[in-house]
Design a protein around this motif. Structure first.
Motif, PDB file in Angstrom:
ATOM      1  N   VAL A 113       3.722   9.009 -13.454  1.00  0.00           N
ATOM      2  CA  VAL A 113       3.367   7.757 -13.026  1.00  0.00           C
ATOM      3  C   VAL A 113       1.960   7.489 -13.720  1.00  0.00           C
ATOM      4  CG1 VAL A 113       2.568   6.406 -11.122  1.00  0.00           C
ATOM      5  CG2 VAL A 113       4.739   7.869 -10.861  1.00  0.00           C
ATOM      6  N   LEU A 114       1.015   8.405 -13.999  1.00  0.00           N
ATOM      7  CA  LEU A 114      -0.045   8.366 -14.449  1.00  0.00           C
ATOM      8  C   LEU A 114       0.188   8.123 -15.951  1.00  0.00           C
ATOM      9  CD1 LEU A 114      -3.279   8.246 -14.609  1.00  0.00           C
ATOM     10  CD2 LEU A 114      -3.009  10.593 -14.821  1.00  0.00           C
ATOM     11  N   GLY A 115       1.178   9.014 -16.386  1.00  0.00           N
ATOM     12  CA  GLY A 115       1.324   8.918 -18.054  1.00  0.00           C
ATOM     13  C   GLY A 115       1.968   7.561 -18.544  1.00  0.00           C
ATOM     14  N   HIS A 116       2.507   7.012 -17.573  1.00  0.00           N
ATOM     15  CA  HIS A 116       3.393   5.479 -17.746  1.00  0.00           C
ATOM     16  C   HIS A 116       2.131   4.727 -18.089  1.00  0.00           C
ATOM     17  CE1 HIS A 116       7.252   6.678 -16.271  1.00  0.00           C
ATOM     18  NE2 HIS A 116       7.364   6.810 -17.439  1.00  0.00           N
ATOM     19  N   LYS A 117       0.959   4.650 -17.107  1.00  0.00           N
ATOM     20  CA  LYS A 117       0.088   3.643 -17.108  1.00  0.00           C
ATOM     21  C   LYS A 117      -0.959   4.052 -18.401  1.00  0.00           C
ATOM     22  CE  LYS A 117      -0.822   3.292 -12.133  1.00  0.00           C
ATOM     23  NZ  LYS A 117      -0.361   1.697 -12.133  1.00  0.00           N
ATOM     24  N   PHE A 136      13.376   1.818 -20.486  1.00  0.00           N
ATOM     25  CA  PHE A 136      12.354   2.118 -19.849  1.00  0.00           C
ATOM     26  C   PHE A 136      12.420   3.381 -18.968  1.00  0.00           C
ATOM     27  CE2 PHE A 136       9.784  -2.171 -19.750  1.00  0.00           C
ATOM     28  CZ  PHE A 136      10.672  -2.771 -20.760  1.00  0.00           C
ATOM     29  N   PHE A 137      11.213   4.104 -19.182  1.00  0.00           N
ATOM     30  CA  PHE A 137      11.285   5.275 -18.654  1.00  0.00           C
ATOM     31  C   PHE A 137      10.572   5.315 -17.112  1.00  0.00           C
ATOM     32  CE2 PHE A 137      11.828   6.459 -22.949  1.00  0.00           C
ATOM     33  CZ  PHE A 137      12.962   7.280 -22.978  1.00  0.00           C
ATOM     34  N   ALA A 138      11.200   5.760 -16.203  1.00  0.00           N
ATOM     35  CA  ALA A 138      10.646   5.610 -14.860  1.00  0.00           C
ATOM     36  C   ALA A 138      10.528   6.909 -14.115  1.00  0.00           C
ATOM     37  CB  ALA A 138      11.684   4.736 -14.135  1.00  0.00           C
ATOM     38  N   VAL A 152       4.348  16.779 -11.137  1.00  0.00           N
ATOM     39  CA  VAL A 152       4.653  16.252 -12.687  1.00  0.00           C
ATOM     40  C   VAL A 152       5.049  14.836 -12.320  1.00  0.00           C
ATOM     41  CG1 VAL A 152       5.446  18.315 -14.048  1.00  0.00           C
ATOM     42  CG2 VAL A 152       6.895  17.346 -12.381  1.00  0.00           C
ATOM     43  N   ASN A 153       5.832  14.685 -10.792  1.00  0.00           N
ATOM     44  CA  ASN A 153       6.089  13.332 -10.578  1.00  0.00           C
ATOM     45  C   ASN A 153       4.975  12.338 -10.769  1.00  0.00           C
ATOM     46  OD1 ASN A 153       9.034  13.296 -10.473  1.00  0.00           O
ATOM     47  ND2 ASN A 153       8.702  14.044  -8.297  1.00  0.00           N
TER      48      ASN A 153
END
Ligand SMILES: NC(=O)c1ccc[n+]([C@@H]2O[C@H](COP(=O)([O-])OP(=O)(O)OC[C@H]3O[C@@H](n4cnc5c(N)ncnc54)[C@H](O)[C@@H]3O)[C@@H](O)[C@H]2O)c1
Length: 445
Positions: free
Chosen positions: A243-247, A443-445, A238-239
């Motif tokens: 990262v992909l989800g943010h892109k 900003f979600f990180a 899920v991590n």
């Protein structure tokens, strides 16, 4: 003659356990050992706790807690009743009928198992081992440890395992801070070196919870590592998707919550700033290390480790990106880190990604302060020396920060207030998800 001796020793120990006359020795009174000692005390056993840290022993007698989520009242009551003692005097190990080893099993700097605590403890036990004692290793370790490392050390005095003394492995599954599950209702997997060892160990743990007997110590050792590798791999998955989800502009938390409505075949895991604690970042590497003996590469473990270790770097990248949008550089920016415990509502900061994040922020020239209601000051560790105290959260403090990085989503935080007064937030836990006014600020990180 020998058969007779075996039966008597075994039957007598079983008898003592069933009648609660057995004395329980718990070695290592930390996150695992202290609750375990309390639970055996609750079941009517006399318990002697052993630890090398005299400060902890003194605190127990003063009724002071060194682990915040563990209440001291039951400890003090048991001490007053004479049912619980704590000591640094290992010459008293012979008083215990059942000895449970709960000492740390960290990794060395080269990511190899550091069994020094377990072996020191085993050598101490061997020095006073007597007939009719059972030794159970509870510390997490690689398959083979109990029989390859403990057994030969205990047998040096000539006694026979399964006949005169007994040896077993039972992994600890304690989840500090979990209000639903503790030593009283988490089943205990138990593996014995011989059938007699298994029978005695199972009967011991049946006194505090339900024991789950398995065929040997190696199966019990591997079970614990499977459980923690399962977590590590799923968190890494899920991590990576986060990262992909943010892109892609997709909120992975929304995706996970939607997937979790499937009533079968899916278990939700949530992304974060990286892995922490004494277990998940460490235990799988005990197995990887052992696997090398078999010319075997544990690829899932390696990949999950790489992804999880990279997450604090991702948080820093997102922080730089967020500051950039406000035409600020990380160097010289005032950053408040919220939460350094590795998970919410506990005071354990071991292996916390919060430390890695703070270290990288400082290296990049940020001016860093932190708040954690559970950790009032940062003590020196093997890796870090921040010498910082938790600063109280006030509107003025938040307004004076260039950015606030939420590393741990403690329940005590008022996220609406934090959003209201902060200029910019980097949220690694989705803690501000339900708060109004986050647009352009969080900003979600
Ligand atoms: N913390 C958890 O949530 C958790 C959960 C499951 C399993 N485990 C495993 O349990 C084991 C113990 O973990 P913990 O979190 O309780 O560690 P901890 O650091 O909280 O406690 C260990 C205790 O052992 C003491 N100690 C160290 N060396 C000693 C020695 N030679 N003799 C006696 N005492 C000694 C330390 O002073 C400390 O009080 C580890 O193997 C860990 O992986 C931990």
């Amino acid at each position: 003659m020998k058969k007779n001796n075996k039966n008597t020793t075994q039957a007598s120990l079983l008898n003592k356990i069933e009648s609660r006359e057995a004395v329980i020795g718990v070695i290592g009174l930390g996150y695992v050992g202290l609750p375990l000692a309390i639970h055996f005390g609750h079941q009517g056993f006399k318990v002697i706790g052993f630890d090398v840290d005299k400060r902890k022993i003194d605190m127990l007698y003063q009724g002071k807690s060194y682990i915040k989520h563990i209440k001291m009242e039951p400890v003090s009551t048991k001490i007053k009743e004479g049912k619980l003692e704590a000591t640094v005097d290992f010459s008293r190990l012979g008083e215990a009928d059942c000895i449970l080893i709960c000492v740390p099993t960290p990794l060395t700097d080269k990511m190899e198992p550091d069994l020094s605590y377990v072996l020191d403890t085993t050598n101490s036990i061997a020095g006073s081992l007597r007939a009719g004692q059972i030794i159970v290793l509870e510390s997490t370790t690689y398959p083979g440890t109990t029989e390859e490392m403990l057994l030969p050390r205990l047998e040096i005095n000539g006694m026979t395992v399964g006949e005169e003394f007994f040896l077993a492995y039972s992994p600890e599954r304690e989840d500090p801070g979990n209000r639903n599950y503790d030593a009283a209702n988490i089943p205990k997997v138990v593996g014995g070196v011989t059938p007699a060892c298994l029978e005695i160990a199972s009967s011991l743990y049946n006194c505090i919870t339900q024991s789950v007997p398995v065929s040997c110590t190696r199966v019990a050792e591997m079970t614990k590592i499977l459980e923690n590798t399962f977590r590590s791999v799923n968190i890494a998955l899920v991590n990576e998707l986060k990262v992909l989800g943010h892109k892609m502009g997709i909120d992975v938390f929304e995706v996970i919550n939607a997937a979790a409505t499937k009533p079968f075949g899916y278990t939700p895991f949530y992304p974060g700033p990286g892995l922490g604690g004494h277990c998940i970042p460490i235990d799988p590497f005990y197995l990887s290390w052992k696997a090398k003996e078999y010319d075997f590469s544990t690829r899932f473990i390696q990949l999950a480790g790489e992804i999880n270790v990279s997450m604090p770097y991702y948080v820093i990248d997102r922080t730089i990106e967020a500051l950039n949008q406000y035409e600020k550089s990380l160097k010289g920016s005032k950053i408040l880190v919220l939460g350094v415990a590795y998970k919410k509502d506990i005071d354990d900061e071991r292996e916390s990604p919060g430390y890695t994040i703070m270290k990288m922020l400082l290296e990049k020239g940020a001016i860093v302060s932190y708040n954690d209601p559970w950790i009032p000051e940062l003590k020196q560790t093997r890796k870090y020396n921040f010498e910082k105290k938790s600063v109280p959260i006030t509107p003025e403090l938040l307004q004076g920060m260039d950015a606030v990085v939420i590393v741990t989503d403690h329940s005590a935080y008022d996220y609406a207030e934090i959003v209201r007064h902060s200029n910019l937030i980097i949220d690694t836990r989705n803690a501000t998800d339900k708060v109004d006014g986050t647009d352009g600020k969080v900003f979600f990180a």
